[in-house]
Design an enzyme around this catalytic site. Structure first.
Site, PDB file in Angstrom:
ATOM      1  N   GLY A  21       0.809  -1.206   0.000  1.00  0.00           N
ATOM      2  CA  GLY A  21       0.000   0.000   0.000  1.00  0.00           C
ATOM      3  C   GLY A  21       0.842   1.256   0.000  1.00  0.00           C
ATOM      4  O   GLY A  21       2.010   1.245   0.392  1.00  0.00           O
ATOM      5  N   CYS A  22       0.222   2.345  -0.449  1.00  0.00           N
ATOM      6  CA  CYS A  22       0.864   3.658  -0.431  1.00  0.00           C
ATOM      7  C   CYS A  22      -0.187   4.670   0.031  1.00  0.00           C
ATOM      8  O   CYS A  22      -1.098   4.314   0.770  1.00  0.00           O
ATOM      9  CB  CYS A  22       1.450   4.009  -1.796  1.00  0.00           C
ATOM     10  N   GLN A  23      -0.090   5.902  -0.398  1.00  0.00           N
ATOM     11  CA  GLN A  23      -1.038   6.920   0.037  1.00  0.00           C
ATOM     12  C   GLN A  23      -2.397   6.766  -0.649  1.00  0.00           C
ATOM     13  O   GLN A  23      -3.428   6.837  -0.009  1.00  0.00           O
ATOM     14  CB  GLN A  23      -0.463   8.322  -0.219  1.00  0.00           C
TER      15      GLN A  23
ATOM     16  N   TYR B 190      -3.644   4.294   1.869  1.00  0.00           N
ATOM     17  CA  TYR B 190      -3.827   4.715   3.259  1.00  0.00           C
ATOM     18  C   TYR B 190      -5.022   5.657   3.400  1.00  0.00           C
ATOM     19  O   TYR B 190      -5.755   5.602   4.393  1.00  0.00           O
ATOM     20  CB  TYR B 190      -2.540   5.374   3.763  1.00  0.00           C
TER      21      TYR B 190
END
Length: 147
Positions: free
Chosen positions: A99-101, A128
């Site tokens: 995952g990332c932003q 996120y």
């Protein structure tokens, strides 16, 4: 009897058309945050590929942070040691939710992992931002109580 036949064929068709939650090929499978949460509770590990600064502001509980990109004065650049850092913390059989932003960098990171023969890596769509929006548990820095 017709109902049983119909249910059997619909179920069979569903199983043929729906891919597994995480893939072991070069094609990136994206799961939503609800599916990611289920995977994390079943033994998957969360690999957060955001920058250290983003990670320190808040992250999924028990996440491993290995930035995929760095922010430089010239813009974002890929972390040249990303794969080396992942390999020092994980093995290729580990089950990973990446995952990332917002879910963009993590697609690239997941692609790199799958191309490096990681067997079970999938992308978390929405990142996120979506995780927080759904009210799922996060770890945030302790507020500074000094005056």
């Amino acid at each position: 009897m017709k109902t049983c036949w119909f249910v059997f064929h619909c179920t069979s068709l569903f199983l043929l058309l729906v891919p597994p939650l995480c893939s072991s090929g070069a094609e990136v499978v994206t799961v939503d945050v609800h599916a990611a949460k289920v995977l994390l509770h079943s033994g998957y590990r969360y690999l957060d590929v955001r920058t250290e600064e983003e990670f320190e502001k808040g992250h999924v509980v028990d996440a491993l942070n290995i930035p995929y990109m760095f922010i430089t004065p010239e813009g974002k650049v890929k972390n040249p040691k990303f794969m080396e850092q992942v390999l020092s913390a994980c093995n290729k059989e580990d089950r990973l939710v990446v995952g990332c932003q917002s879910g963009v960098r993590s697609v690239y990171a997941t692609t790199d992992l799958l191309n490096a023969d990681f067997k079970n890596a999938c992308n978390m769509g929405g990142g996120y931002i979506e995780w927080v929006k759904n009210g799922f548990a996060v770890k945030k820095p302790e507020p500074d109580t000094e005056l």
